[in-house]
Design a protein around this motif. Structure first.
Motif, PDB file in Angstrom:
ATOM      1  N   GLN A 175       0.805   3.452   1.074  1.00 35.14           N
ATOM      2  CA  GLN A 175      -0.494   3.678   2.561  1.00 35.14           C
ATOM      3  C   GLN A 175       1.005   4.671   3.176  1.00 35.14           C
ATOM      4  O   GLN A 175      -0.190   4.653   4.453  1.00 35.14           O
ATOM      5  CB  GLN A 175       0.026   2.575   3.596  1.00 35.14           C
ATOM      6  CG  GLN A 175      -0.954   0.986   2.541  1.00 35.14           C
ATOM      7  CD  GLN A 175      -2.035   1.798   2.051  1.00 35.14           C
ATOM      8  OE1 GLN A 175      -3.344   1.944   2.915  1.00 35.14           O
ATOM      9  NE2 GLN A 175      -2.307   1.343   0.896  1.00 35.14           N
ATOM     10  N   GLY A 176       1.818   5.560   2.630  1.00 33.18           N
ATOM     11  CA  GLY A 176       2.228   6.171   3.646  1.00 33.18           C
ATOM     12  C   GLY A 176       3.926   5.685   4.351  1.00 33.18           C
ATOM     13  O   GLY A 176       4.291   7.101   4.938  1.00 33.18           O
ATOM     14  N   LEU A 177       4.047   5.183   3.477  1.00 32.89           N
ATOM     15  CA  LEU A 177       5.332   4.757   4.778  1.00 32.89           C
ATOM     16  C   LEU A 177       6.890   4.548   3.466  1.00 32.89           C
ATOM     17  O   LEU A 177       6.235   5.195   2.217  1.00 32.89           O
ATOM     18  CB  LEU A 177       5.870   2.708   4.527  1.00 32.89           C
ATOM     19  CG  LEU A 177       3.958   2.021   6.057  1.00 32.89           C
ATOM     20  CD1 LEU A 177       4.384   1.592   5.933  1.00 32.89           C
ATOM     21  CD2 LEU A 177       4.746   3.029   7.094  1.00 32.89           C
ATOM     22  N   SER A 178       8.273   4.954   3.329  1.00 32.29           N
ATOM     23  CA  SER A 178       9.032   4.563   3.177  1.00 32.29           C
ATOM     24  C   SER A 178       9.225   2.867   3.050  1.00 32.29           C
ATOM     25  O   SER A 178       8.837   2.270   4.162  1.00 32.29           O
ATOM     26  CB  SER A 178       9.902   5.510   3.307  1.00 32.29           C
ATOM     27  OG  SER A 178       9.597   6.818   3.640  1.00 32.29           O
ATOM     28  N   VAL A 179      10.259   2.521   1.952  1.00 31.26           N
ATOM     29  CA  VAL A 179       9.857   1.534   2.017  1.00 31.26           C
ATOM     30  C   VAL A 179      12.189   0.898   1.814  1.00 31.26           C
ATOM     31  O   VAL A 179      12.248   1.836   0.977  1.00 31.26           O
ATOM     32  CB  VAL A 179       9.781   0.560   1.271  1.00 31.26           C
ATOM     33  CG1 VAL A 179      10.285  -0.909   1.244  1.00 31.26           C
ATOM     34  CG2 VAL A 179       8.467   0.350   2.016  1.00 31.26           C
ATOM     35  N   ALA A 180      12.476  -0.119   2.357  1.00 29.21           N
ATOM     36  CA  ALA A 180      13.695  -0.584   1.974  1.00 29.21           C
ATOM     37  C   ALA A 180      13.654  -2.026   1.439  1.00 29.21           C
ATOM     38  O   ALA A 180      13.174  -2.540   2.804  1.00 29.21           O
ATOM     39  CB  ALA A 180      14.774   0.062   3.069  1.00 29.21           C
ATOM     40  N   SER A 181      13.764  -2.770   0.693  1.00 26.31           N
ATOM     41  CA  SER A 181      14.065  -4.078   0.135  1.00 26.31           C
ATOM     42  C   SER A 181      15.390  -4.538  -0.142  1.00 26.31           C
ATOM     43  O   SER A 181      16.077  -4.263  -0.511  1.00 26.31           O
ATOM     44  CB  SER A 181      13.299  -4.073  -0.808  1.00 26.31           C
ATOM     45  OG  SER A 181      12.900  -6.019  -0.460  1.00 26.31           O
ATOM     46  N   VAL A 182      15.793  -5.703   1.494  1.00 21.95           N
ATOM     47  CA  VAL A 182      16.723  -5.439   1.040  1.00 21.95           C
ATOM     48  C   VAL A 182      17.224  -7.567   0.299  1.00 21.95           C
ATOM     49  O   VAL A 182      16.425  -8.117   0.121  1.00 21.95           O
ATOM     50  CB  VAL A 182      17.543  -6.250   2.913  1.00 21.95           C
ATOM     51  CG1 VAL A 182      18.842  -7.013   2.771  1.00 21.95           C
ATOM     52  CG2 VAL A 182      16.636  -5.113   3.605  1.00 21.95           C
ATOM     53  N   GLU A 183      18.528  -7.026  -0.431  1.00 27.10           N
ATOM     54  CA  GLU A 183      19.281  -8.528  -1.265  1.00 27.10           C
ATOM     55  C   GLU A 183      20.268  -8.948  -0.379  1.00 27.10           C
ATOM     56  O   GLU A 183      20.512  -7.523  -0.067  1.00 27.10           O
ATOM     57  CB  GLU A 183      18.823  -8.089  -2.340  1.00 27.10           C
ATOM     58  CG  GLU A 183      19.117  -9.236  -3.650  1.00 27.10           C
ATOM     59  CD  GLU A 183      18.041 -10.128  -3.872  1.00 27.10           C
ATOM     60  OE1 GLU A 183      18.053 -11.222  -2.223  1.00 27.10           O
ATOM     61  OE2 GLU A 183      16.981 -10.444  -4.659  1.00 27.10           O
ATOM     62  N   TYR A 184      19.928 -10.149  -0.927  1.00 27.73           N
ATOM     63  CA  TYR A 184      21.439 -10.918  -0.151  1.00 27.73           C
ATOM     64  C   TYR A 184      21.727 -11.921  -0.469  1.00 27.73           C
ATOM     65  O   TYR A 184      21.016 -12.397  -1.313  1.00 27.73           O
ATOM     66  CB  TYR A 184      20.732 -11.000   1.679  1.00 27.73           C
ATOM     67  CG  TYR A 184      19.741 -12.300   1.473  1.00 27.73           C
ATOM     68  CD1 TYR A 184      19.478 -13.734   1.320  1.00 27.73           C
ATOM     69  CD2 TYR A 184      18.094 -10.867   2.030  1.00 27.73           C
ATOM     70  CE1 TYR A 184      18.587 -13.656   1.279  1.00 27.73           C
ATOM     71  CE2 TYR A 184      17.119 -11.973   1.767  1.00 27.73           C
ATOM     72  CZ  TYR A 184      17.332 -13.292   1.646  1.00 27.73           C
ATOM     73  OH  TYR A 184      15.842 -14.786   1.872  1.00 27.73           O
ATOM     74  N   ARG A 185      23.112 -12.217  -0.575  1.00 30.27           N
ATOM     75  CA  ARG A 185      23.487 -13.483  -0.840  1.00 30.27           C
ATOM     76  C   ARG A 185      22.755 -14.436  -0.397  1.00 30.27           C
ATOM     77  O   ARG A 185      22.343 -14.951   0.493  1.00 30.27           O
ATOM     78  CB  ARG A 185      25.684 -13.815  -1.276  1.00 30.27           C
ATOM     79  CG  ARG A 185      26.007 -12.982  -1.794  1.00 30.27           C
ATOM     80  CD  ARG A 185      27.357 -12.749  -1.893  1.00 30.27           C
ATOM     81  NE  ARG A 185      27.257 -12.139  -0.402  1.00 30.27           N
ATOM     82  CZ  ARG A 185      28.683 -11.818   0.153  1.00 30.27           C
ATOM     83  NH1 ARG A 185      29.832 -12.886   0.221  1.00 30.27           N
ATOM     84  NH2 ARG A 185      28.773 -11.008   1.510  1.00 30.27           N
ATOM     85  N   ARG A 186      22.242 -15.697  -1.598  1.00 32.58           N
ATOM     86  CA  ARG A 186      21.557 -17.190  -0.846  1.00 32.58           C
ATOM     87  C   ARG A 186      22.720 -18.491  -1.319  1.00 32.58           C
ATOM     88  O   ARG A 186      23.593 -18.079  -2.008  1.00 32.58           O
ATOM     89  CB  ARG A 186      20.119 -16.744  -1.913  1.00 32.58           C
ATOM     90  CG  ARG A 186      19.659 -15.801  -1.267  1.00 32.58           C
ATOM     91  CD  ARG A 186      18.521 -15.031  -1.949  1.00 32.58           C
ATOM     92  NE  ARG A 186      18.389 -15.440  -3.764  1.00 32.58           N
ATOM     93  CZ  ARG A 186      18.983 -14.169  -3.902  1.00 32.58           C
ATOM     94  NH1 ARG A 186      19.668 -13.760  -3.808  1.00 32.58           N
ATOM     95  NH2 ARG A 186      19.097 -13.812  -5.664  1.00 32.58           N
ATOM     96  N   VAL A 187      22.224 -19.158  -0.781  1.00 27.91           N
ATOM     97  CA  VAL A 187      22.294 -20.382  -1.596  1.00 27.91           C
ATOM     98  C   VAL A 187      21.981 -20.679  -2.720  1.00 27.91           C
ATOM     99  O   VAL A 187      21.417 -20.628  -3.594  1.00 27.91           O
ATOM    100  CB  VAL A 187      22.021 -21.543  -0.561  1.00 27.91           C
ATOM    101  CG1 VAL A 187      22.639 -23.134  -0.757  1.00 27.91           C
ATOM    102  CG2 VAL A 187      21.609 -21.566   0.913  1.00 27.91           C
ATOM    103  N   GLY A 188      24.036 -21.287  -4.003  1.00 24.61           N
ATOM    104  CA  GLY A 188      23.480 -20.939  -5.014  1.00 24.61           C
ATOM    105  C   GLY A 188      24.348 -19.997  -5.104  1.00 24.61           C
ATOM    106  O   GLY A 188      25.193 -19.806  -6.657  1.00 24.61           O
ATOM    107  N   ASN A 189      24.221 -18.387  -4.303  1.00 24.89           N
ATOM    108  CA  ASN A 189      25.188 -17.953  -5.100  1.00 24.89           C
ATOM    109  C   ASN A 189      26.282 -16.978  -4.102  1.00 24.89           C
ATOM    110  O   ASN A 189      26.479 -15.820  -4.151  1.00 24.89           O
ATOM    111  CB  ASN A 189      24.596 -16.655  -5.803  1.00 24.89           C
ATOM    112  CG  ASN A 189      23.680 -15.768  -4.732  1.00 24.89           C
ATOM    113  OD1 ASN A 189      23.602 -16.298  -4.043  1.00 24.89           O
ATOM    114  ND2 ASN A 189      23.429 -14.912  -5.502  1.00 24.89           N
ATOM    115  N   GLY A 190      26.869 -17.850  -3.466  1.00 24.44           N
ATOM    116  CA  GLY A 190      27.664 -16.711  -2.412  1.00 24.44           C
ATOM    117  C   GLY A 190      26.958 -17.083  -1.238  1.00 24.44           C
ATOM    118  O   GLY A 190      27.579 -16.700  -0.372  1.00 24.44           O
TER     119      GLY A 190
END
Length: 134
Positions: free
Chosen positions: A52-67
């Motif tokens: 659709q014409g956007l740039s994207v950044a998808s954030v990963e992060y530590r979650r419950v169970g991996n710190g």
């Protein structure tokens, strides 16, 4: 798509689709804050936004169970969003969180120290985010 680290842990990364757009959607995935759910389910949505014409950044992060217990989880999200903003200087930022990611996006957007860098060229949207506990 390329992946950029914002920390030493394997889950401290941002997937980036840069098509030189003026607007960048920064995605924060949900998954009940748990390690079994990661950013991968948002890839089709990210690809749709790029089409659709956007740039994207998808954030990963530590979650419950991996710190990613509190407050590590919000520290990671805010660091990941800061990294995404850094990767797209001068661009309009739209922070989009899904489910638990909506909750985390609103917390990240509410940080006072974020305002000088993000506002007024930013917005925050929560998609099925948990914002009320009553």
């Amino acid at each position: 798509m390329r992946t950029v680290s914002y920390g030493d842990h394997a889950d401290q990364v941002v997937d980036v689709w840069d098509n030189d757009a003026d607007t960048v959607a920064v995605l924060v995935h949900g998954g009940y804050w748990r390690a079994v759910y990661d950013r991968s389910y948002l890839v089709p949505f990210a690809e749709y936004l790029v089409a659709q014409g956007l740039s994207v950044a998808s954030v990963e992060y530590r979650r419950v169970g991996n710190g990613g217990e509190w407050p590590v989880i919000i520290q990671d999200v805010t660091a990941g969003v800061d990294k995404a903003v850094e990767l797209f200087p001068g661009k309009r930022i739209v922070l989009v969180g899904h489910s638990a990611g909506g909750h985390l996006s609103l917390l990240a957007a509410g940080r006072r120290r974020a305002w000088p860098r993000w506002w007024p060229s930013a917005a925050c949207a929560t998609w099925r985010g948990r914002t009320s506990w009553g």
